[in-house]
Design a protein around this motif. Sequence first.
Motif, PDB file in Angstrom:
ATOM      1  N   ALA A   1     -38.963 -13.224  40.911  1.00  0.00           N
ATOM      2  CA  ALA A   1     -40.154 -12.687  40.736  1.00  0.00           C
ATOM      3  C   ALA A   1     -41.288 -13.491  41.020  1.00  0.00           C
ATOM      4  O   ALA A   1     -42.417 -12.737  41.517  1.00  0.00           O
ATOM      5  N   VAL A   2     -41.163 -14.847  41.214  1.00  0.00           N
ATOM      6  CA  VAL A   2     -42.294 -15.720  41.664  1.00  0.00           C
ATOM      7  C   VAL A   2     -42.177 -15.329  43.422  1.00  0.00           C
ATOM      8  O   VAL A   2     -43.407 -15.282  43.666  1.00  0.00           O
ATOM      9  N   ILE A   3     -41.220 -15.411  43.727  1.00  0.00           N
ATOM     10  CA  ILE A   3     -41.014 -15.264  45.352  1.00  0.00           C
ATOM     11  C   ILE A   3     -41.773 -13.770  45.641  1.00  0.00           C
ATOM     12  O   ILE A   3     -42.722 -13.701  46.654  1.00  0.00           O
ATOM     13  N   GLU A   4     -41.355 -12.767  44.953  1.00  0.00           N
ATOM     14  CA  GLU A   4     -41.589 -11.297  45.226  1.00  0.00           C
ATOM     15  C   GLU A   4     -43.370 -11.444  45.110  1.00  0.00           C
ATOM     16  O   GLU A   4     -44.069 -10.650  46.187  1.00  0.00           O
ATOM     17  N   ARG A   5     -43.980 -11.850  43.965  1.00  0.00           N
ATOM     18  CA  ARG A   5     -45.263 -11.730  43.478  1.00  0.00           C
ATOM     19  C   ARG A   5     -46.171 -12.515  44.744  1.00  0.00           C
ATOM     20  O   ARG A   5     -47.121 -12.289  45.007  1.00  0.00           O
ATOM     21  N   SER A   6     -45.630 -13.876  44.787  1.00  0.00           N
ATOM     22  CA  SER A   6     -46.371 -14.490  45.931  1.00  0.00           C
ATOM     23  C   SER A   6     -46.455 -14.084  47.086  1.00  0.00           C
ATOM     24  O   SER A   6     -47.533 -14.279  47.774  1.00  0.00           O
TER      25      SER A   6
ATOM     26  N   ARG B   1     -46.435 -10.706  47.918  1.00  0.00           N
ATOM     27  CA  ARG B   1     -47.269  -9.700  47.697  1.00  0.00           C
ATOM     28  C   ARG B   1     -48.708 -10.259  47.752  1.00  0.00           C
ATOM     29  O   ARG B   1     -49.485  -9.533  48.379  1.00  0.00           O
ATOM     30  N   HIS B   2     -48.923 -11.261  46.967  1.00  0.00           N
ATOM     31  CA  HIS B   2     -50.455 -11.784  46.818  1.00  0.00           C
ATOM     32  C   HIS B   2     -50.820 -11.955  48.229  1.00  0.00           C
ATOM     33  O   HIS B   2     -51.917 -12.051  48.781  1.00  0.00           O
ATOM     34  N   SER B   3     -50.138 -12.855  49.055  1.00  0.00           N
ATOM     35  CA  SER B   3     -50.192 -13.581  50.232  1.00  0.00           C
ATOM     36  C   SER B   3     -50.735 -12.240  51.428  1.00  0.00           C
ATOM     37  O   SER B   3     -51.567 -12.265  52.158  1.00  0.00           O
ATOM     38  N   ILE B   4     -49.976 -11.135  50.960  1.00  0.00           N
ATOM     39  CA  ILE B   4     -50.385  -9.883  51.982  1.00  0.00           C
ATOM     40  C   ILE B   4     -51.593  -9.355  51.697  1.00  0.00           C
ATOM     41  O   ILE B   4     -52.191  -9.010  52.516  1.00  0.00           O
ATOM     42  N   GLU B   5     -51.795  -9.270  50.391  1.00  0.00           N
ATOM     43  CA  GLU B   5     -53.115  -8.649  49.882  1.00  0.00           C
ATOM     44  C   GLU B   5     -54.188  -9.531  50.433  1.00  0.00           C
ATOM     45  O   GLU B   5     -55.339  -9.022  50.917  1.00  0.00           O
TER      46      GLU B   5
ATOM     47  N   LEU C   1     -49.039  -3.157  54.389  1.00  0.00           N
ATOM     48  CA  LEU C   1     -47.382  -3.271  54.326  1.00  0.00           C
ATOM     49  C   LEU C   1     -46.968  -3.851  53.097  1.00  0.00           C
ATOM     50  O   LEU C   1     -47.473  -4.522  52.559  1.00  0.00           O
ATOM     51  N   SER C   2     -45.690  -3.498  52.875  1.00  0.00           N
ATOM     52  CA  SER C   2     -44.716  -4.102  51.903  1.00  0.00           C
ATOM     53  C   SER C   2     -44.105  -5.429  52.256  1.00  0.00           C
ATOM     54  O   SER C   2     -44.356  -5.370  53.340  1.00  0.00           O
ATOM     55  N   ASN C   3     -43.811  -5.938  51.215  1.00  0.00           N
ATOM     56  CA  ASN C   3     -43.234  -7.197  51.467  1.00  0.00           C
ATOM     57  C   ASN C   3     -42.023  -7.046  52.535  1.00  0.00           C
ATOM     58  O   ASN C   3     -42.144  -7.958  53.590  1.00  0.00           O
ATOM     59  N   SER C   4     -41.285  -6.243  52.487  1.00  0.00           N
ATOM     60  CA  SER C   4     -40.063  -6.071  53.202  1.00  0.00           C
ATOM     61  C   SER C   4     -40.531  -5.667  54.759  1.00  0.00           C
ATOM     62  O   SER C   4     -39.792  -6.172  55.669  1.00  0.00           O
TER      63      SER C   4
END
Length: 145
Positions: A65-70, A72-76, A102-105
Amino acid sequence: MTRTELFVEQRSTRMLLEVGIPVNLQGFKFLRGAIIEVVKEPELISFVTKKLYPLLGEKFNVSSAVIERSIRHSIEVAFVRKGVEGLNGIFNVHLYDYRYKLSNSELIALLAEKIISELQSLDVDNPIDVYKKNDDENNKDDKKK
């Protein structure tokens, strides 16, 4: 570290900076790690939440969850800073307009695919197997010593 591994790491770092992701964010190192893992094993991009995030979580000692959120935040942050110009600049094409984020993936897949194609253009037989070949060569050298 082999030359190919060094190339993949340096190229992924440069591309993330070009996109506008600041180095001081946790998501930067997670994205770089994700890109490197997908270049090694391209099928991981089909299993981002099931395999890639847990793999990175073990590597960096954090939860998926930390990986995914971090990430996503970086992309934002990147899209607030540069929009899609950074991404379009990497590919020298107008791929996306300002309304698309873009999405993370998607970002991981795009950048990993770009690196794989660059490795292929460098006359590497099979960029996916480069890590395995180099590891085999290193093991042979170690046995000779």
